[in-house]
Design a protein around this motif. Structure first.
Motif, PDB file in Angstrom:
ATOM      1  N   THR A 120      11.857 -31.926 -18.626  1.00 65.84           N
ATOM      2  CA  THR A 120      10.716 -30.732 -18.631  1.00 65.84           C
ATOM      3  C   THR A 120      11.260 -29.934 -20.071  1.00 65.84           C
ATOM      4  OG1 THR A 120      12.687 -29.623 -17.076  1.00 65.84           O
ATOM      5  CG2 THR A 120      10.998 -31.276 -15.555  1.00 65.84           C
ATOM      6  N   GLN A 121      10.249 -28.850 -19.551  1.00 64.84           N
ATOM      7  CA  GLN A 121      10.468 -27.616 -20.532  1.00 64.84           C
ATOM      8  C   GLN A 121      12.008 -27.212 -20.447  1.00 64.84           C
ATOM      9  OE1 GLN A 121       7.893 -27.569 -23.294  1.00 64.84           O
ATOM     10  NE2 GLN A 121       8.855 -25.321 -23.577  1.00 64.84           N
ATOM     11  N   ALA A 122      12.555 -26.987 -19.211  1.00 63.32           N
ATOM     12  CA  ALA A 122      14.026 -26.572 -18.785  1.00 63.32           C
ATOM     13  C   ALA A 122      14.648 -26.657 -19.341  1.00 63.32           C
ATOM     14  CB  ALA A 122      13.442 -25.717 -17.446  1.00 63.32           C
ATOM     15  N   ASP A 123      14.525 -28.462 -19.070  1.00 68.25           N
ATOM     16  CA  ASP A 123      15.930 -29.055 -19.740  1.00 68.25           C
ATOM     17  C   ASP A 123      15.764 -29.328 -21.250  1.00 68.25           C
ATOM     18  OD1 ASP A 123      16.057 -30.485 -17.140  1.00 68.25           O
ATOM     19  OD2 ASP A 123      14.366 -31.895 -17.485  1.00 68.25           O
ATOM     20  N   TRP A 124      14.693 -28.366 -21.985  1.00 65.77           N
ATOM     21  CA  TRP A 124      14.984 -28.943 -23.399  1.00 65.77           C
ATOM     22  C   TRP A 124      16.040 -27.479 -24.193  1.00 65.77           C
ATOM     23  CZ3 TRP A 124      15.327 -32.411 -26.458  1.00 65.77           C
ATOM     24  CH2 TRP A 124      14.526 -33.482 -26.221  1.00 65.77           C
ATOM     25  N   ILE A 125      15.099 -26.646 -23.090  1.00 69.56           N
ATOM     26  CA  ILE A 125      15.470 -24.895 -24.001  1.00 69.56           C
ATOM     27  C   ILE A 125      17.573 -25.096 -22.980  1.00 69.56           C
ATOM     28  CG2 ILE A 125      16.036 -22.997 -22.683  1.00 69.56           C
ATOM     29  CD1 ILE A 125      12.212 -22.875 -22.339  1.00 69.56           C
ATOM     30  N   LYS A 126      17.415 -25.694 -21.679  1.00 74.58           N
ATOM     31  CA  LYS A 126      19.183 -25.808 -21.426  1.00 74.58           C
ATOM     32  C   LYS A 126      19.896 -26.751 -22.560  1.00 74.58           C
ATOM     33  CE  LYS A 126      22.305 -26.915 -17.749  1.00 74.58           C
ATOM     34  NZ  LYS A 126      22.446 -27.602 -17.043  1.00 74.58           N
ATOM     35  N   ALA A 127      19.039 -27.449 -22.950  1.00 76.89           N
ATOM     36  CA  ALA A 127      19.799 -28.331 -24.310  1.00 76.89           C
ATOM     37  C   ALA A 127      20.490 -27.023 -25.555  1.00 76.89           C
ATOM     38  CB  ALA A 127      19.222 -29.297 -24.490  1.00 76.89           C
ATOM     39  N   ALA A 128      19.101 -26.797 -26.191  1.00 79.88           N
ATOM     40  CA  ALA A 128      19.039 -25.642 -26.863  1.00 79.88           C
ATOM     41  C   ALA A 128      19.865 -25.087 -26.712  1.00 79.88           C
ATOM     42  CB  ALA A 128      17.255 -25.327 -27.317  1.00 79.88           C
ATOM     43  N   GLU A 129      19.686 -24.286 -25.621  1.00 79.52           N
ATOM     44  CA  GLU A 129      20.854 -23.593 -25.424  1.00 79.52           C
ATOM     45  C   GLU A 129      22.134 -23.318 -26.328  1.00 79.52           C
ATOM     46  OE1 GLU A 129      19.768 -21.985 -21.956  1.00 79.52           O
ATOM     47  OE2 GLU A 129      18.174 -20.202 -22.171  1.00 79.52           O
ATOM     48  N   ARG A 130      22.730 -24.598 -26.311  1.00 79.63           N
ATOM     49  CA  ARG A 130      23.941 -25.277 -26.309  1.00 79.63           C
ATOM     50  C   ARG A 130      24.110 -25.409 -28.039  1.00 79.63           C
ATOM     51  NH1 ARG A 130      23.488 -29.244 -21.437  1.00 79.63           N
ATOM     52  NH2 ARG A 130      24.165 -28.245 -20.063  1.00 79.63           N
ATOM     53  N   ILE A 131      22.831 -25.561 -28.990  1.00 82.72           N
ATOM     54  CA  ILE A 131      23.770 -26.094 -30.445  1.00 82.72           C
ATOM     55  C   ILE A 131      22.751 -25.036 -31.067  1.00 82.72           C
ATOM     56  CG2 ILE A 131      22.005 -27.048 -32.170  1.00 82.72           C
ATOM     57  CD1 ILE A 131      21.436 -28.919 -30.050  1.00 82.72           C
ATOM     58  N   VAL A 132      24.112 -23.651 -31.528  1.00 82.03           N
ATOM     59  CA  VAL A 132      23.466 -22.427 -32.341  1.00 82.03           C
ATOM     60  C   VAL A 132      23.505 -23.263 -33.296  1.00 82.03           C
ATOM     61  CG1 VAL A 132      25.717 -21.153 -33.918  1.00 82.03           C
ATOM     62  CG2 VAL A 132      26.495 -22.371 -32.181  1.00 82.03           C
ATOM     63  N   ILE A 133      22.730 -23.742 -34.268  1.00 82.91           N
ATOM     64  CA  ILE A 133      21.694 -23.823 -35.220  1.00 82.91           C
ATOM     65  C   ILE A 133      20.208 -23.331 -34.698  1.00 82.91           C
ATOM     66  CG2 ILE A 133      21.374 -26.284 -35.587  1.00 82.91           C
ATOM     67  CD1 ILE A 133      21.896 -25.868 -38.279  1.00 82.91           C
TER      68      ILE A 133
END
Length: 146
Positions: A20-33
């Motif tokens: 989901t969009q929420a899953d992607w947001i959570k994953a993206a929050e972990r990647i500093v760049i």
């Protein structure tokens, strides 16, 4: 005609994504760049990453388990360089092999005098012309927040 079919296929993939969009947001929050991306860029990155995962197979080596976190992290990092391009830049290969850490690879090189040098190198990744792409999770994970 083929563009219509391609667009239809991509829309189906996006609509039926396992994330989901929420899953992607959570994953993206972990990647500093990814912190510097705008909301529109992030949304486009999520779409590219979803299509990337539908097109590429990800396999673990040496017992490495491929989890959703691994898949999302690899897809987001892979799609960032082509954010304003297209997945066509990654055409011609289909598999990614992920090792838990750096791995040894036999190498053979010929110097300018024609002497052949053979040895072993530690690598954190490599890409071959027609694939696969080989990565070390330890090194890919280094870009993530803990």
């Amino acid at each position: 005609m083929f563009g219509i079919i391609k667009d239809w296929r991509e829309q189906r993939i996006l609509e039926n994504s396992e994330f989901t969009q929420a899953d992607w947001i959570k994953a993206a929050e972990r990647i500093v760049i990814l912190d510097r991306l705008s909301i529109d860029e992030m949304t486009h990155l999520f779409e590219l990453a979803t299509l990337f995962l539908a097109d590429k197979s990800i396999t673990g080596a040496q017992g490495f388990e491929i989890t959703d976190v691994v898949k999302q992290s690899i897809a987001l990092q892979a799609c960032l360089p082509i954010l304003n391009l297209s997945l066509d830049w990654y055409a011609g290969w289909s598999s990614i092999i992920i090792y838990p850490g750096s791995y040894k690879s036999d190498s053979t090189t010929v110097d300018e005098f024609g002497i052949v040098h053979e040895g072993t190198q530690h690598r954190s990744g490599e890409a071959w012309l027609r694939g696969p792409v080989i990565l070390s999770w330890k090194d890919a994970e280094a870009l993530r927040r803990t």
